[in-house]
Design a protein around this motif. Structure first.
Motif, mmCIF file in Angstrom:
data_model
loop_
_atom_site.group_PDB
_atom_site.id
_atom_site.type_symbol
_atom_site.label_atom_id
_atom_site.label_comp_id
_atom_site.label_asym_id
_atom_site.label_seq_id
_atom_site.Cartn_x
_atom_site.Cartn_y
_atom_site.Cartn_z
ATOM 1 N N PRO A 101 0.451 7.243 -6.722
ATOM 2 C CA PRO A 101 1.675 7.413 -7.504
ATOM 3 C C PRO A 101 2.004 8.882 -7.806
ATOM 4 O O PRO A 101 2.542 9.205 -8.860
ATOM 5 C CB PRO A 101 1.373 6.622 -8.783
ATOM 6 N N PRO B 32 10.016 -2.496 -7.224
ATOM 7 C CA PRO B 32 9.944 -1.029 -7.277
ATOM 8 C C PRO B 32 10.952 -0.376 -8.225
ATOM 9 O O PRO B 32 10.609 0.573 -8.922
ATOM 10 C CB PRO B 32 10.190 -0.614 -5.824
ATOM 11 N N ASP C 89 -0.341 -3.225 -13.941
ATOM 12 C CA ASP C 89 -0.481 -3.462 -12.500
ATOM 13 C C ASP C 89 0.923 -3.596 -11.923
ATOM 14 O O ASP C 89 1.581 -4.626 -12.094
ATOM 15 C CB ASP C 89 -1.305 -4.720 -12.255
ATOM 16 N N VAL C 90 1.379 -2.554 -11.244
ATOM 17 C CA VAL C 90 2.759 -2.541 -10.759
ATOM 18 C C VAL C 90 2.907 -3.117 -9.355
ATOM 19 O O VAL C 90 4.021 -3.190 -8.835
ATOM 20 C CB VAL C 90 3.364 -1.108 -10.800
ATOM 21 N N ARG C 91 1.827 -3.576 -8.771
ATOM 22 C CA ARG C 91 1.900 -4.058 -7.386
ATOM 23 C C ARG C 91 2.805 -5.264 -7.210
ATOM 24 O O ARG C 91 3.323 -5.478 -6.117
ATOM 25 C CB ARG C 91 0.494 -4.380 -6.875
ATOM 26 N N ARG D 95 9.581 -0.316 -11.851
ATOM 27 C CA ARG D 95 8.275 0.258 -12.150
ATOM 28 C C ARG D 95 8.344 1.489 -13.053
ATOM 29 O O ARG D 95 7.716 1.520 -14.102
ATOM 30 C CB ARG D 95 7.540 0.616 -10.857
ATOM 31 N N HIS D 96 9.079 2.507 -12.628
ATOM 32 C CA HIS D 96 9.099 3.748 -13.406
ATOM 33 C C HIS D 96 9.670 3.541 -14.803
ATOM 34 O O HIS D 96 9.064 4.024 -15.780
ATOM 35 C CB HIS D 96 9.837 4.864 -12.658
ATOM 36 N N ASN E 6 -1.881 0.553 -8.640
ATOM 37 C CA ASN E 6 -0.845 0.553 -7.614
ATOM 38 C C ASN E 6 -1.482 0.440 -6.228
ATOM 39 O O ASN E 6 -2.690 0.653 -6.078
ATOM 40 C CB ASN E 6 -0.020 1.845 -7.712
ATOM 41 N N ASP E 7 -0.659 0.152 -5.232
ATOM 42 C CA ASP E 7 -1.156 0.030 -3.861
ATOM 43 C C ASP E 7 -0.954 1.316 -3.065
ATOM 44 O O ASP E 7 -1.222 1.360 -1.874
ATOM 45 C CB ASP E 7 -0.488 -1.149 -3.150
ATOM 46 N N HIS E 8 -0.470 2.375 -3.719
ATOM 47 C CA HIS E 8 -0.332 3.680 -3.078
ATOM 48 C C HIS E 8 -0.474 4.762 -4.143
ATOM 49 O O HIS E 8 -0.419 4.482 -5.338
ATOM 50 C CB HIS E 8 1.021 3.804 -2.358
ATOM 51 N N GLN F 232 -5.861 3.740 -9.168
ATOM 52 C CA GLN F 232 -5.828 3.538 -10.610
ATOM 53 C C GLN F 232 -5.735 4.910 -11.267
ATOM 54 O O GLN F 232 -6.533 5.805 -10.957
ATOM 55 C CB GLN F 232 -7.084 2.819 -11.100
ATOM 56 N N ILE G 280 -2.488 2.680 -14.815
ATOM 57 C CA ILE G 280 -1.564 2.179 -13.794
ATOM 58 C C ILE G 280 -2.393 1.760 -12.585
ATOM 59 O O ILE G 280 -3.247 2.517 -12.123
ATOM 60 C CB ILE G 280 -0.557 3.268 -13.359
#
Length: 83
Positions: A47, A19, A13-15, A22-23, A43-45, A75, A41
């Motif tokens: 990817p 930033p 969960d990268v939220r 993350r990668h 995320n809120d957008h 997801q 993964i």
């Protein structure tokens, strides 16, 4: 959270992760997978830029499957198909 996740899949969960971290974290997790293993993964957008980076750095060695596509949560199940 991940209703379609397969048993044993790691969830990243990268939220709540900075930033810039993350990668590198995601690529490190991928490099530690064996063929047939996967992680999800969250995320809120979308990817999608990460998908392009995977395609450039790991061509032919991964699958990318959207399990949820927004509008608030995305997801993606990333699995290693070859070493």
């Amino acid at each position: 959270m991940c209703s379609d996740c397969q048993s044993g899949d790691t969830i990243i969960d990268v939220r709540k992760i900075a930033p810039r971290l993350r990668h590198p974290m995601i690529f490190n997790a991928f490099e530690n997978l064996s063929a047939g293993e996967a992680f999800v993964i969250v995320n809120d957008h979308d990817p999608k830029p990460l998908h392009y980076q995977f395609a450039a750095e790991y061509p032919g060695t991964f699958d990318w499957v959207y399990e949820q596509q927004g509008p608030e949560v995305w997801q993606v199940r990333v699995s290693r198909t070859a070493a």
